[in-house]
Design an enzyme around this catalytic site. Structure first.
Site, mmCIF file in Angstrom:
data_model
loop_
_atom_site.group_PDB
_atom_site.id
_atom_site.type_symbol
_atom_site.label_atom_id
_atom_site.label_comp_id
_atom_site.label_asym_id
_atom_site.label_seq_id
_atom_site.Cartn_x
_atom_site.Cartn_y
_atom_site.Cartn_z
ATOM 1 N N ILE A 97 -4.289 -6.155 9.025
ATOM 2 C CA ILE A 97 -3.466 -5.108 8.420
ATOM 3 C C ILE A 97 -4.263 -4.640 7.213
ATOM 4 O O ILE A 97 -4.283 -5.307 6.179
ATOM 5 C CB ILE A 97 -2.081 -5.629 8.023
ATOM 6 C CG1 ILE A 97 -1.359 -6.183 9.253
ATOM 7 C CG2 ILE A 97 -1.257 -4.529 7.363
ATOM 8 C CD1 ILE A 97 -0.035 -6.872 8.935
ATOM 9 N N THR A 135 0.827 -1.202 0.000
ATOM 10 C CA THR A 135 0.000 0.000 0.000
ATOM 11 C C THR A 135 0.858 1.249 0.000
ATOM 12 O O THR A 135 0.450 2.289 -0.523
ATOM 13 C CB THR A 135 -0.934 -0.002 1.226
ATOM 14 O OG1 THR A 135 -1.678 -1.228 1.238
ATOM 15 C CG2 THR A 135 -1.901 1.168 1.200
ATOM 16 N N LYS A 148 0.792 -11.995 8.042
ATOM 17 C CA LYS A 148 -0.286 -11.270 7.376
ATOM 18 C C LYS A 148 -0.868 -12.245 6.364
ATOM 19 O O LYS A 148 -0.230 -12.591 5.369
ATOM 20 C CB LYS A 148 0.221 -10.005 6.685
ATOM 21 C CG LYS A 148 -0.886 -9.243 5.947
ATOM 22 C CD LYS A 148 -0.359 -8.008 5.240
ATOM 23 C CE LYS A 148 -1.482 -7.283 4.490
ATOM 24 N NZ LYS A 148 -0.980 -6.089 3.751
ATOM 25 N N TYR A 162 4.437 -12.268 5.168
ATOM 26 C CA TYR A 162 3.320 -11.818 4.329
ATOM 27 C C TYR A 162 3.073 -12.895 3.283
ATOM 28 O O TYR A 162 3.842 -13.057 2.339
ATOM 29 C CB TYR A 162 3.690 -10.488 3.683
ATOM 30 C CG TYR A 162 2.592 -9.791 2.913
ATOM 31 C CD1 TYR A 162 1.281 -10.247 2.892
ATOM 32 C CD2 TYR A 162 2.879 -8.634 2.183
ATOM 33 C CE1 TYR A 162 0.290 -9.585 2.185
ATOM 34 C CE2 TYR A 162 1.901 -7.960 1.479
ATOM 35 C CZ TYR A 162 0.617 -8.442 1.474
ATOM 36 O OH TYR A 162 -0.357 -7.770 0.760
#
Length: 298
Positions: A211, A50, A169, A141
């Site tokens: 998240i 992001t 995540k 992740y």
């Protein structure tokens, strides 16, 4: 000696990186930090997906971290700062860990190697090598629809034995895999969903938080979903989620973070909605939809 690392829980924000005229917009960055320092978030991730981390050069990432840490200190808000890292060369990532050892960060969010599609043993050795080269906590992740490889639960549980691999995540996009991990994960290993649209369901099944890029908008509403579930009020949490659930769909209607940046720009929180190629600004159609939603909420 075992090191007790704080376990990431709650609502974490993968902060956008504001740009203006091609460069890092430090004024807008400080403004954002001032806003989110007053919001019920539990941690910040810098320079991740992001945050358009793949488009930042090394000097920009270092400046992003320095400005963020200094501003939070000035504001008196102690929030854990994690740095997003990704890549397909274990050696380069080990080098990055060494280069950031003196930076004012608390941990790392590290994506699975992309494109090369290593085996499960390769993934295990990759993350083990990274854990060996930092004393800081690591969040894995797992997002196979971006990287091309899925870190399976057996491998994840092996990695969870490492004292500084503190969680994941989870964007595996396999509901049964996510549920199985929640059932089997050891104490102290955090599962944070990264699927904004599945936030309520993940929490209801036992996830420790999320998240969430969408939490740039209506941050308190996202935090309240978790609070209500912790307070054993599932009916109120579901009612709130019914009202909030369309927001992630709107903010991901086109590639993120362009829709979020447009909203923040229209709200006056950043000075430009600029993104870096290959990302593109939002279309006129989506800009109109976002403008109407901003007006509805005003």
């Amino acid at each position: 000696m075992q090191i007790a690392h704080p376990i990431p829980r709650g609502l974490w924000l993968p902060l956008i990186t504001p740009f203006r005229d091609g460069g890092l917009d430090e004024a807008s960055l400080r403004r954002l930090l001032g806003v989110y320092a007053r919001e019920p978030i539990d941690g910040l991730i810098l320079a991740a997906t992001t945050g358009e981390g793949l488009t930042l050069d090394d000097e920009e990432v270092e400046r992003l971290v320095a400005v963020s840490a200094a501003e939070l200190e000035r504001l008196g808000r102690r929030l854990p700062l994690y740095l997003g890292l990704s890549g397909s060369d274990t050696r380069k990532l080990v080098k990055a860990l060494g280069q950031t050892v003196s930076w004012p960060i608390d941990g790392y969010l590290i994506a699975c190697p992309y494109y090369t599609r290593p085996s499960q043993e390769g993934l295990f050795q990759h993350f083990s090598a990274l854990a060996d080269h930092t004393a800081r906590p690591i969040l894995i992740y797992n997002i196979p629809y971006r990287t091309g490889v899925n870190l399976g639960n057996e491998t994840m549980l092996r990695l969870a034995r490492r004292e500084n691999i503190v969680g994941v995540k989870d964007c595996c996009a396999e509901p049964t895999q996510s549920f199985d991990l929640l059932r089997r994960r050891p104490p102290g290993f955090s599962v944070l969903t990264g699927e904004d649209a599945l936030f309520h369901g993940a929490l209801a099944q036992g996830a420790d938080g999320g998240i969430l890029a969408s939490a740039h908008i209506r941050t308190q509403a996202f935090a309240r979903i978790r609070t209500l579930l912790l307070d054993r009020d599932p009916a109120a949490a579901l009612a709130d989620w019914y009202e909030l659930a369309d927001l992630p769909r709107l903010l991901f209607a086109e590639p993120s973070p362009a829709p979020i940046k447009y909203w923040l720009w229209r709200a006056g929180l950043i000075d430009s909605p600029e993104v870096r190629l290959p990302m593109m600004p939002v279309s006129e159609a989506l800009a109109g939809r976002i403008d109407r939603e901003i007006a509805r909420l005003a």
